[in-house]
Design a protein around this motif. Structure first.
Motif, PDB file in Angstrom:
ATOM      1  N   LEU B  46     -34.642  34.700  -0.138  1.00  0.00           N
ATOM      2  CA  LEU B  46     -36.071  34.526   0.145  1.00  0.00           C
ATOM      3  C   LEU B  46     -36.442  35.121   1.500  1.00  0.00           C
ATOM      4  CD1 LEU B  46     -36.815  30.846  -0.988  1.00  0.00           C
ATOM      5  CD2 LEU B  46     -37.997  32.887  -1.780  1.00  0.00           C
ATOM      6  N   LEU B  47     -35.515  35.004   2.458  1.00  0.00           N
ATOM      7  CA  LEU B  47     -35.816  35.480   3.816  1.00  0.00           C
ATOM      8  C   LEU B  47     -35.866  37.007   3.909  1.00  0.00           C
ATOM      9  CD1 LEU B  47     -33.830  32.916   6.006  1.00  0.00           C
ATOM     10  CD2 LEU B  47     -36.294  33.109   5.700  1.00  0.00           C
ATOM     11  N   GLN B  48     -35.459  37.680   2.826  1.00  0.00           N
ATOM     12  CA  GLN B  48     -35.608  39.140   2.818  1.00  0.00           C
ATOM     13  C   GLN B  48     -37.078  39.532   2.649  1.00  0.00           C
ATOM     14  OE1 GLN B  48     -32.960  40.452  -0.299  1.00  0.00           O
ATOM     15  NE2 GLN B  48     -31.149  39.846   0.853  1.00  0.00           N
ATOM     16  N   GLY B  49     -37.841  38.656   2.004  1.00  0.00           N
ATOM     17  CA  GLY B  49     -39.246  38.977   1.738  1.00  0.00           C
ATOM     18  C   GLY B  49     -40.217  38.233   2.633  1.00  0.00           C
ATOM     19  N   THR B  50     -39.750  37.184   3.284  1.00  0.00           N
ATOM     20  CA  THR B  50     -40.645  36.395   4.127  1.00  0.00           C
ATOM     21  C   THR B  50     -39.860  35.893   5.342  1.00  0.00           C
ATOM     22  OG1 THR B  50     -42.101  34.476   4.144  1.00  0.00           O
ATOM     23  CG2 THR B  50     -40.167  34.285   2.785  1.00  0.00           C
ATOM     24  N   SER B  51     -40.561  35.238   6.254  1.00  0.00           N
ATOM     25  CA  SER B  51     -39.842  34.753   7.442  1.00  0.00           C
ATOM     26  C   SER B  51     -39.648  33.243   7.357  1.00  0.00           C
ATOM     27  CB  SER B  51     -40.626  35.101   8.705  1.00  0.00           C
ATOM     28  OG  SER B  51     -41.806  34.323   8.751  1.00  0.00           O
ATOM     29  N   LEU B  52     -38.674  32.743   8.099  1.00  0.00           N
ATOM     30  CA  LEU B  52     -38.398  31.307   8.114  1.00  0.00           C
ATOM     31  C   LEU B  52     -39.610  30.542   8.653  1.00  0.00           C
ATOM     32  CD1 LEU B  52     -36.145  29.270   7.518  1.00  0.00           C
ATOM     33  CD2 LEU B  52     -35.442  29.449   9.903  1.00  0.00           C
ATOM     34  N   GLU B  53     -40.301  31.161   9.621  1.00  0.00           N
ATOM     35  CA  GLU B  53     -41.489  30.519  10.199  1.00  0.00           C
ATOM     36  C   GLU B  53     -42.559  30.319   9.127  1.00  0.00           C
ATOM     37  OE1 GLU B  53     -39.819  32.907  11.620  1.00  0.00           O
ATOM     38  OE2 GLU B  53     -39.294  32.158  13.609  1.00  0.00           O
ATOM     39  N   GLN B  54     -42.723  31.350   8.277  1.00  0.00           N
ATOM     40  CA  GLN B  54     -43.731  31.239   7.216  1.00  0.00           C
ATOM     41  C   GLN B  54     -43.372  30.104   6.255  1.00  0.00           C
ATOM     42  OE1 GLN B  54     -43.682  35.376   6.051  1.00  0.00           O
ATOM     43  NE2 GLN B  54     -45.891  35.532   6.343  1.00  0.00           N
ATOM     44  N   LEU B  55     -42.099  30.034   5.880  1.00  0.00           N
ATOM     45  CA  LEU B  55     -41.671  28.983   4.954  1.00  0.00           C
ATOM     46  C   LEU B  55     -41.874  27.608   5.574  1.00  0.00           C
ATOM     47  CD1 LEU B  55     -38.373  30.527   3.505  1.00  0.00           C
ATOM     48  CD2 LEU B  55     -40.580  30.321   2.371  1.00  0.00           C
TER      49      LEU B  55
END
Lengths: 253, 487
Positions: B46-55
C-alpha cells in the motif's frame, strides 16, 4: 357524540368458509407458539379467539394476515394462501394490531390518507370524513400521531382497518383504550357489519364484551385449540364465558 | 449506575443479536481483527501508492467521524422517549416510570456506546495491526500510541456530537450558535494562527507528535490532556443540558402528505412511500441529523487535510477525485439515518413489502444527497484549483454514491445499524466497499503522475461498480421479499 355510519359491506360469504387453518405450527426458538392449529370460520361469523397471555393468539392472527410465515400447515383467507400470497391477503382484509402504533410523524388525517392511497380506494376525503365523524376524531385531524392519546390512536387504527370496507376484519384487542361510549359504538358497528355479510376474527381479553358479541369462539392454550364451537354451546348451563375460560385453562378457583 | 450500565450493555447486545444470533454477532470483532491483520501485512504494498501519513490521517479522521456518528445521543434518546408506544422501548426512556433522572440514563447511553464500539471495532482493529506490526517493521509501541489516538479521536467525536445533538433537541438557535462557533474556531482561529494549530484536532495532533511520525513527548502529553479536557467538558455540558418532559403538545400541523405525493408523482408506485418518508424527515428534524452525519464529516475531512498540510507541515494533499469517492462512501451514514426515523411496524398491516420500502429509501437518498454532494465536490475542486478534473470527480461521486447505497440496502434492508454487525453481512460489506474504496483512493493519488493509467483504472472500477449496482438493485426483491417489517 359519535356520528352514525351506514354500513356498505356487500352481503357475501354467508355460508362459505372465509378462514381455513389446517395444522398451523410456529416455533420461536425453544417455544412452540402454535402446535397444529386447525379450524374454520364461516362468512358472516363474529369469531372470537381467547386464551391466556402467550397462548398463541397474536401469532395465529399474524400468520393469518400474512405478517408472519408459519413453519408448517396451511392457512387460507378468502381463498388465498397466506404463505404463498400474503400481499393479496393484506389487500383484502382490515387489520387492527395488538399495540396501537400509527406512524409517529403523520397527522391523523395524513395517516388515513396514506392508508387510502396505498389501498387505492376512491373518494378518499369522503371516507376519511365519515370515519372522523364516527370516531369523533375531527378535533385531532391535524395532530401528529405521536401527540395523540392512546384512545385516539386506537380509534385511528380501527378507522384505518375499516376505511376500505373489507369483507373480513382481523382485530387484536379492538376495545383496548376505548372509553365505554366508543366500546359500545364499535360493538354495534361490528354487529351491523356481520349482519350485512362481513366476517370478524377477533382476539380479546375482555370476555364480557366478547360473550355478548361473538357467535362462535375458540379457546387456545399453549399453542393448541382446546375448545371451539358456537358461543351458545360454550356457555350453556348458565356458566359465563369467563368461568368456562378459567376452567378450560386450569385456573379456576 | 453500574447496574444501569450493565443492563444497557446487555440491552445493546441483545438488540444486535436479535437479528443475527450471538454466534454471528461475536464473529464481527474477529472479522475486524482479521481484516486489520491483512491490512497490516499488505502495508508495504500500500505504501508504494500512498504515504503512511495519509493512511494515518484517514484512520484518525475516520475514528473522529465514527464518533460523530455514534454520539448523537440527543436525537437517539429523544426518539426512544417519544416512541413511548409501539412494540419496543429502551432503558433510556425508563425515567418516565421510575425515580431515576434522564441525566443518568444518558450518561449510561454515552458510556455504553463508548465501551461497546471501542470493544467491537477499535480494539480488534488495533490488535490485528499489532499482530502484523513485527512483520512489516512497525514497533508495537507505535501501534499502542495509534490506538490511544484513535480512542481519543473517537471520544472527541462522540462527545462533541452528544453536546450538539442535545443542543439541537432543546434549541435550534443554540445548536446553530454551537456549530457556527466550532466552524469559526476552526477556520478563523486556525488560519489566523491564534493558538497552536495542533490543538484544533488534538487527537490527530497527538498522533503526529509521537512515533513513527514525531518525537515530541511533551507536546503529545499536552495534546492528550487537551483531548481529555474537551471530552470531559463537552460530555458534562451535554449531561447538564439533557432534559425531557412529557408535555401535551397537541399543536396542529399543516397537511403535507398529499402535496409531497404530488411532488414525487414521477416516482410512480413509490410516490406514496416517498411522500410519507419525506414528511417523516421534515417533522422529525432529520435535517440536523443529516448535517451531523453527512456534511460535517465531509467538511471535517477537507479541514483535516488542510490542517495536516498547513498546520503540521506534513504533505498529505488529497485531490478532488479522492473526495468524490469519499462522498460516495459516506453515503451509507445517511442511508442508515433513513432507516432510523420511525418504526416501520405499521407497514406490515398494509399491502407493502420490505423491498418497496428499501427502494423508496434508495430514491430518497438520491434525491437528498445528489445536489449536496455535487455542490461539495464543485467547491472542493474550486478551492483546490482542480477544475480540470471536476468532471471525473463528479462521475466518481455519482457512481460510488449509487453503488454504496444500493449495496448497503441490498445487504442490510431496513436494518442497517443492526445487520452491519452481523459477521456474514459485515464481511461482504467490507469486501464490497473496501476493495473499490482503496482502489479508487490509490488511483486518485496517481492521477497527476500517471494520468492515462489512473484514468483507465478508474474507468474500469466505475464500470464494474455500475454493473454490480444494477445486479444488486434488481436482487433486492428476491433477498428481502419474505422478510417482515417487525421481525
Amino acid at each position: 357524540m359519535p356520528g352514525k355510519l351506514e354500513i356498505q359491506c356487500p352481503a357475501l360469504f354467508v355460508t362459505v368458509s372465509v378462514i381455513s387453518a389446517k395444522g398451523l405450527s410456529k416455533r420461536f426458538g425453544q417455544k412452540q407458539a402454535l402446535d397444529g392449529v386447525s379450524f374454520e370460520v364461516g362468512g358472516g361469523d363474529l369469531f372470537g379467539l381467547f386464551g391466556p397471555n402467550g397462548a398463541g393468539k397474536t401469532t395465529l392472527l399474524r400468520i393469518l394476515t400474512g405478517q408472519l410465515e408459519q413453519d408448517g400447515g396451511e392457512g387460507k383467507v378468502l381463498d388465498v394462501d397466506v404463505k404463498a400470497d400474503p400481499m393479496e391477503v393484506k389487500r383484502r382484509v382490515g387489520i387492527v394490531p395488538e399495540v396501537e402504533s400509527p406512524p409517529t410523524y403523520l397527522t391523523a388525517y395524513e395517516y388515513l390518507y396514506f392508508v387510502s392511497r396505498v389501498r387505492q380506494i376512491p373518494d378518499i376525503d369522503a371516507r376519511i370524513d365519515r370515519w372522523f365523524d364516527f370516531f369523533d376524531l375531527k378535533e385531532s385531524r391535524d395532530i401528529i400521531c405521536r401527540d395523540l392519546s392512546k384512545g385516539m390512536r386506537q380509534k385511528l387504527m380501527l378507522a384505518s382497518a375499516f376505511i376500505h370496507e373489507p369483507k373480513l376484519l382481523f382485530l387484536d384487542e379492538p376495545f383496548i383504550n376505548l372509553d365505554p361510549i366508543f366500546q359500545r359504538e364499535v360493538r354495534e358497528y361490528l354487529l351491523e357489519y356481520v349482519r350485512k355479510g362481513g366476517t370478524v376474527f377477533m382476539c380479546s381479553h375482555i370476555l364480557e364484551i366478547a360473550e355478548r358479541l361473538c357467535n362462535r369462539a375458540a379457546i387456545i392454550a399453549d399453542g393448541r385449540i382446546i375448545r371451539i364451537g358456537e358461543m351458545s354451546d360454550l356457555v350453556k348451563g348458565g356458566a359465563s364465558l369467563e368461568e368456562v375460560f378459567l376452567k378450560l385453562v386450569g385456573k379456576e378457583g | 449506575m453500574r447496574t444501569l450500565l450493565w443492563l444497557m450493555l446487555k440491552e445493546e447486545l441483545r438488540t444486535h443479536t436479535t437479528y443475527s444470533g450471538p454466534r454471528r454477532f461475536f464473529t464481527f470483532p474477529v472479522m475486524v481483527f482479521i481484516f486489520s491483520f491483512i491490512f497490516a501485512m499488505s502495508m508495504q504494498r500500500l505504501l508504494q501508492g500512498t504515504s503512511l501519513e495519509q493512511l494515518a490521517l484517514v484512520a484518525q479522521a475516520s475514528a473522529f467521524i465514527y464518533g460523530i456518528g455514534v454520539g448523537s445521543f440527543g436525537f437517539m434518546g429523544k426518539q426512544y422517549i417519544e416512541r413511548g408506544y409501539g412494540a419496543k422501548n429502551y432503558l433510556v426512556a425508563i425515567p418516565a416510570l421510575l425515580p431515576i433522572t434522564y441525566r443518568k440514563t444518558f450518561l449510561g447511553l454515552y458510556l455504553r456506546d463508548s465501551i461497546f464500539y471501542i470493544a467491537l471495532v477499535l480494539l480488534p482493529a488495533t490488535c490485528g495491526l499489532a499482530l502484523g506490526a513485527p512483520f512489516v517493521g512497525f514497533k508495537v509501541t507505535s501501534i499502542l500510541l495509534f490506538f490511544a489516538a484513535e480512542v481519543l479521536g473517537f471520544q472527541l467525536g462522540t462527545s462533541i456530537s452528544f453536546l450538539g445533538s442535545v443542543l439541537y433537541t432543546r434549541s435550534t438557535p443554540a445548536f446553530v450558535a454551537f456549530t457556527s462557533g466550532i466552524i469559526a474556531l476552526v477556520f478563523l482561529g486556525g488560519s489566523a494562527m491564534l493558538f497552536d494549530v495542533r490543538l484544533l484536532v488534538p487527537s490527530i495532533g497527538f498522533q503526529f507528535s509521537v512515533p513513527p511520525f514525531g518525537d515530541d513527548l511533551e507536546g503529545a502529553l499536552l495534546l492528550a490532556s487537551a483531548s481529555l479536557a474537551v471530552i470531559a467538558a463537552t460530555t458534562l455540558m451535554a449531561l447538564a443540558l439533557v432534559r425531557f418532559r412529557y408535555v401535551s403538545r397537541d399543536s396542529k400541523h399543516e397537511t403535507l402528505l398529499p402535496k409531497y405525493m404530488t411532488r414525487f408523482r414521477i416516482s410512480g408506485r413509490y410516490k406514496e412511500l416517498i411522500g410519507k418518508e419525506f414528511v417523516d424527515l421534515r417533522r422529525s428534524g432529520t435535517v440536523g441529523k443529516m448535517f451531523f452525519s453527512f456534511i460535517l464529516p465531509l467538511v471535517f475531512l477537507s479541514f483535516t487535510s488542510w490542517f495536516v498540510n498547513s498546520g503540521l507541515g506534513i504533505p498529505v494533499g488529497f485531490n478532488t477525485v479522492f473526495y468524490g469517492a469519499m462522498v460516495g462512501f459516506m453515503g451509507i451514514l445517511l442511508y442508515s439515518w433513513l432507516n432510523n426515523v420511525d418504526s416501520t411496524d405499521y407497514y406490515s398491516l398494509l399491502p407493502l413489502t420490505v423491498p418497496n420500502v428499501v427502494r423508496a429509501r434508495i430514491m430518497i437518498f438520491l434525491i437528498l444527497t445528489t445536489g449536496i454532494s455535487a455542490i461539495f465536490v464543485v467547491i472542493i475542486s474550486a478551492v483546490q484549483h482542480e477544475l480540470d478534473i471536476l468532471w471525473l470527480s463528479l462521475l466518481v461521486m455519482f457512481v460510488t454514491s449509487f453503488y454504496m447505497v444500493v449495496m448497503t440496502a441490498y445487504l442490510t434492508g431496513i436494518r442497517t445499524n443492526t445487520f452491519l454487525f452481523d459477521m456474514s453481512v459485515m464481511s461482504r460489506f467490507a469486501i464490497m466497499s473496501f476493495i473499490p474504496d482503496v482502489g479508487l483512493a490509490i488511483l486518485s493519488f496517481s492521477i497527476r503522475t500517471h494520468w492515462a493509467i489512473a484514468l483507465t483504472g478508474i474507468a474500469i472500477v466505475l464500470f464494474l461498480l455500475l454493473g454490480n449496482t444494477a445486479i444488486l438493485y434488481y436482487s433486492i426483491e428476491r433477498k428481502w421479499k419474505g422478510t417482515g417489517f417487525d421481525v
